[in-house]
Design a protein around this motif. Structure first.
Motif, PDB file in Angstrom:
ATOM      1  N   VAL A 138      10.919  17.669  -2.737  1.00 11.68           N
ATOM      2  CA  VAL A 138       9.776  16.764  -2.653  1.00 11.68           C
ATOM      3  C   VAL A 138      10.304  15.428  -2.130  1.00 11.68           C
ATOM      4  CG1 VAL A 138       7.802  15.800  -3.878  1.00 11.68           C
ATOM      5  CG2 VAL A 138       8.835  17.924  -4.684  1.00 11.68           C
ATOM      6  N   PHE A 139       9.681  14.914  -1.073  1.00 10.04           N
ATOM      7  CA  PHE A 139      10.212  13.716  -0.434  1.00 10.04           C
ATOM      8  C   PHE A 139       9.107  12.991   0.319  1.00 10.04           C
ATOM      9  CE2 PHE A 139      10.622  17.402   2.253  1.00 10.04           C
ATOM     10  CZ  PHE A 139      10.214  16.989   3.508  1.00 10.04           C
ATOM     11  N   ARG A 140       9.401  11.757   0.695  1.00  7.39           N
ATOM     12  CA  ARG A 140       8.463  10.961   1.475  1.00  7.39           C
ATOM     13  C   ARG A 140       8.860  11.030   2.944  1.00  7.39           C
ATOM     14  NH1 ARG A 140       8.107   4.911  -0.205  1.00  7.39           N
ATOM     15  NH2 ARG A 140       9.803   4.684   1.293  1.00  7.39           N
ATOM     16  N   GLY A 141       7.919  11.461   3.785  1.00 13.21           N
ATOM     17  CA  GLY A 141       8.200  11.602   5.202  1.00 13.21           C
ATOM     18  C   GLY A 141       8.237  10.263   5.926  1.00 13.21           C
ATOM     19  N   ALA A 142       8.606  10.329   7.209  1.00 11.72           N
ATOM     20  CA  ALA A 142       8.688   9.107   8.012  1.00 11.72           C
ATOM     21  C   ALA A 142       7.332   8.426   8.144  1.00 11.72           C
ATOM     22  CB  ALA A 142       9.242   9.435   9.393  1.00 11.72           C
ATOM     23  N   ASP A 143       6.247   9.203   8.000  1.00 12.26           N
ATOM     24  CA  ASP A 143       4.900   8.622   8.070  1.00 12.26           C
ATOM     25  C   ASP A 143       4.418   8.106   6.716  1.00 12.26           C
ATOM     26  OD1 ASP A 143       4.649  11.002   6.779  1.00 12.26           O
ATOM     27  OD2 ASP A 143       3.030  11.790   8.036  1.00 12.26           O
ATOM     28  N   PRO A 185      23.376   9.703  14.287  1.00 15.36           N
ATOM     29  CA  PRO A 185      23.846  11.006  14.805  1.00 15.36           C
ATOM     30  C   PRO A 185      25.331  11.020  15.126  1.00 15.36           C
ATOM     31  CG  PRO A 185      21.790  10.351  15.862  1.00 15.36           C
ATOM     32  CD  PRO A 185      22.268   9.160  15.079  1.00 15.36           C
ATOM     33  N   ALA A 186      25.907   9.870  15.472  1.00 15.60           N
ATOM     34  CA  ALA A 186      27.327   9.823  15.815  1.00 15.60           C
ATOM     35  C   ALA A 186      28.211  10.212  14.638  1.00 15.60           C
ATOM     36  CB  ALA A 186      27.694   8.416  16.302  1.00 15.60           C
ATOM     37  N   LYS A 187      27.706  10.037  13.423  1.00 17.00           N
ATOM     38  CA  LYS A 187      28.505  10.406  12.257  1.00 17.00           C
ATOM     39  C   LYS A 187      28.638  11.921  12.128  1.00 17.00           C
ATOM     40  CE  LYS A 187      27.964   6.293   9.439  1.00 17.00           C
ATOM     41  NZ  LYS A 187      27.754   5.764   8.070  1.00 17.00           N
ATOM     42  N   VAL A 188      27.707  12.636  12.727  1.00 17.43           N
ATOM     43  CA  VAL A 188      27.782  14.098  12.726  1.00 17.43           C
ATOM     44  C   VAL A 188      28.581  14.588  13.925  1.00 17.43           C
ATOM     45  CG1 VAL A 188      26.457  16.238  12.815  1.00 17.43           C
ATOM     46  CG2 VAL A 188      25.602  14.292  11.495  1.00 17.43           C
ATOM     47  N   THR A 189      28.238  14.086  15.120  1.00 20.35           N
ATOM     48  CA  THR A 189      28.907  14.554  16.332  1.00 20.35           C
ATOM     49  C   THR A 189      30.363  14.116  16.375  1.00 20.35           C
ATOM     50  OG1 THR A 189      28.133  12.595  17.546  1.00 20.35           O
ATOM     51  CG2 THR A 189      26.746  14.569  17.617  1.00 20.35           C
ATOM     52  N   GLY A 190      30.686  13.007  15.711  1.00 25.80           N
ATOM     53  CA  GLY A 190      32.054  12.509  15.740  1.00 25.80           C
ATOM     54  C   GLY A 190      32.935  13.048  14.640  1.00 25.80           C
ATOM     55  N   MET A 191      32.396  13.887  13.765  1.00 23.62           N
ATOM     56  CA  MET A 191      33.189  14.425  12.668  1.00 23.62           C
ATOM     57  C   MET A 191      34.085  15.553  13.176  1.00 23.62           C
ATOM     58  SD  MET A 191      33.873  14.326   9.371  1.00 23.62           S
ATOM     59  CE  MET A 191      32.478  13.380   8.750  1.00 23.62           C
ATOM     60  N   GLN A 200      19.710  21.539  10.235  1.00 20.07           N
ATOM     61  CA  GLN A 200      18.810  21.053  11.276  1.00 20.07           C
ATOM     62  C   GLN A 200      17.447  20.708  10.690  1.00 20.07           C
ATOM     63  OE1 GLN A 200      18.717  24.038  14.341  1.00 20.07           O
ATOM     64  NE2 GLN A 200      20.656  23.395  15.245  1.00 20.07           N
ATOM     65  N   ARG A 201      16.976  21.564   9.800  1.00 22.49           N
ATOM     66  CA  ARG A 201      15.667  21.340   9.188  1.00 22.49           C
ATOM     67  C   ARG A 201      15.713  20.109   8.289  1.00 22.49           C
ATOM     68  NH1 ARG A 201      14.814  26.297   6.373  1.00 22.49           N
ATOM     69  NH2 ARG A 201      14.939  27.157   8.474  1.00 22.49           N
ATOM     70  N   TRP A 202      16.738  20.006   7.456  1.00 23.43           N
ATOM     71  CA  TRP A 202      16.825  18.887   6.528  1.00 23.43           C
ATOM     72  C   TRP A 202      16.976  17.568   7.271  1.00 23.43           C
ATOM     73  CZ3 TRP A 202      21.048  21.673   3.128  1.00 23.43           C
ATOM     74  CH2 TRP A 202      20.436  22.744   2.470  1.00 23.43           C
ATOM     75  N   THR A 203      17.722  17.581   8.379  1.00 18.38           N
ATOM     76  CA  THR A 203      17.880  16.362   9.165  1.00 18.38           C
ATOM     77  C   THR A 203      16.548  15.960   9.786  1.00 18.38           C
ATOM     78  OG1 THR A 203      20.191  16.927   9.639  1.00 18.38           O
ATOM     79  CG2 THR A 203      19.141  15.286  11.050  1.00 18.38           C
ATOM     80  N   SER A 204      15.790  16.938  10.279  1.00 25.79           N
ATOM     81  CA  SER A 204      14.483  16.626  10.873  1.00 25.79           C
ATOM     82  C   SER A 204      13.519  16.080   9.831  1.00 25.79           C
ATOM     83  CB  SER A 204      13.894  17.874  11.540  1.00 25.79           C
ATOM     84  OG  SER A 204      13.479  18.838  10.571  1.00 25.79           O
ATOM     85  N   TRP A 205      13.681  16.479   8.577  1.00 20.98           N
ATOM     86  CA  TRP A 205      12.833  15.952   7.503  1.00 20.98           C
ATOM     87  C   TRP A 205      13.300  14.580   7.029  1.00 20.98           C
ATOM     88  CZ3 TRP A 205      13.041  20.994   4.082  1.00 20.98           C
ATOM     89  CH2 TRP A 205      12.283  21.992   4.714  1.00 20.98           C
ATOM     90  N   GLY A 206      14.497  14.173   7.436  1.00 27.20           N
ATOM     91  CA  GLY A 206      15.038  12.888   6.989  1.00 27.20           C
ATOM     92  C   GLY A 206      15.728  12.950   5.652  1.00 27.20           C
TER      93      GLY A 206
END
Length: 280
Positions: A188-193, A132-138, A260-266
């Motif tokens: 189409v992607f593989r989730g954290a689970d 997350p620091a790479k986003v907040t620190g940009m 926000q959505r894409w980040t939550s999906w990984g």
């Protein structure tokens, strides 16, 4: 020999080779004995393809899928020790295959493309999650050159039929009717689970992910998508300027929600700062 399409006893040349290299038995001639393994070759590999492409098998039916599998295996015989690689060329082969019934051809090709996109997602390696620091620190002006790195196991798929819905219903044990045509843009992607997920995207969101996937920095990627929206507005309305400006403003408001959505999906795994302009 074992990849022959017809029974070995029916081929004089192959039957002769069998007599040279196969012992036979009291009940079976050498060619008849070897033909057992030939039949097993086709059954095993056809069933492996059916396991990876169940929706395609549903669309084509047993006989149609059997014919497709035989044609595919004849064109692309197994070249790897693992069955995982068996369908490596299925999507390309389906795109040129002339054996599909005309009424099913477009649907079958879409289904083959969608199911093919799933294969690498099951066991591919996942990168570390986004820091997350790479986003907040940009810094604010850094986004004009920063490159967004998407998850390597993300597949962006354009379809003319909802093949994902068909396969999902089959996996739930249903026997769905064949779907009517409907333009679809999928992430189409593989989730954290570790389960495979799909999400339907709006055309501008899909176009933005495509641009980011090509390595276009965020701000230029947004400008590219906005230009496409303005072009669409120009075609759709005689008041092209107003429509285009409205489309661009609406895009700017939605990009934050998409991220926000894409980040939550990984889907976003890294943000790489770009080179700063001289003196900037």
């Amino acid at each position: 020999m074992f990849t022959a399409g017809a029974p070995l006893p029916d081929d004089a040349e192959l039957a002769g080779l069998c007599r040279e290299h196969v012992a036979g038995s009291e009940r079976l001639a050498p060619a008849e004995q070897a033909d057992i393994y030939r039949r097993q070759f086709w059954l095993r590999h056809r069933d492996a393809l059916r396991e990876d492409y169940p929706a395609l098998a549903h669309v084509l039916g047993d006989d149609g899928f059997d014919a497709f599998a035989r044609a595919y295996l004849a064109a692309h015989p197994p070249a790897s020790f693992t069955l995982r690689d068996l369908g490596r060329y299925v999507a390309d082969f389906a795109g040129a295959y002339e054996g599909f019934p005309p009424a099913l051809r477009d649907l079958a090709r879409d289904v083959a493309r969608y199911e093919h996109a799933l294969v690498d997602l099951f066991d591919g390696a996942s990168p570390p999650p986004l820091d997350p620091a790479k986003v907040t620190g940009m810094p604010a002006d850094g986004w004009s050159t920063a490159r967004i790195v998407l998850h390597p196991l993300l597949a962006l798929v354009r379809l003319d039929h909802p093949a994902h819905v068909l396969r999902s219903e089959l996996k739930q044990g249903r026997s769905p009717a064949l779907p009517a045509p409907r333009p679809v843009r999928l992430a189409v992607f593989r989730g954290a689970d570790l389960t495979i997920r799909f999400e339907e995207l709006e055309p501008p969101a899909f176009a933005l992910l495509e641009a980011l996937g090509r390595g276009v920095p965020l701000v230029p990627a947004c400008e590219e998508v906005a230009a496409g929206a303005r072009g669409a507005g120009a075609e759709a309305s005689s008041e092209a300027t107003g429509a285009g400006e409205g489309a661009g403003a609406a895009l700017a408001e939605r990009v934050g929600a998409w991220f926000q959505r894409w980040t939550s999906w990984g889907l976003i795994v890294d943000v790489v700062p770009g080179a700063r302009a001289e003196g900037g």
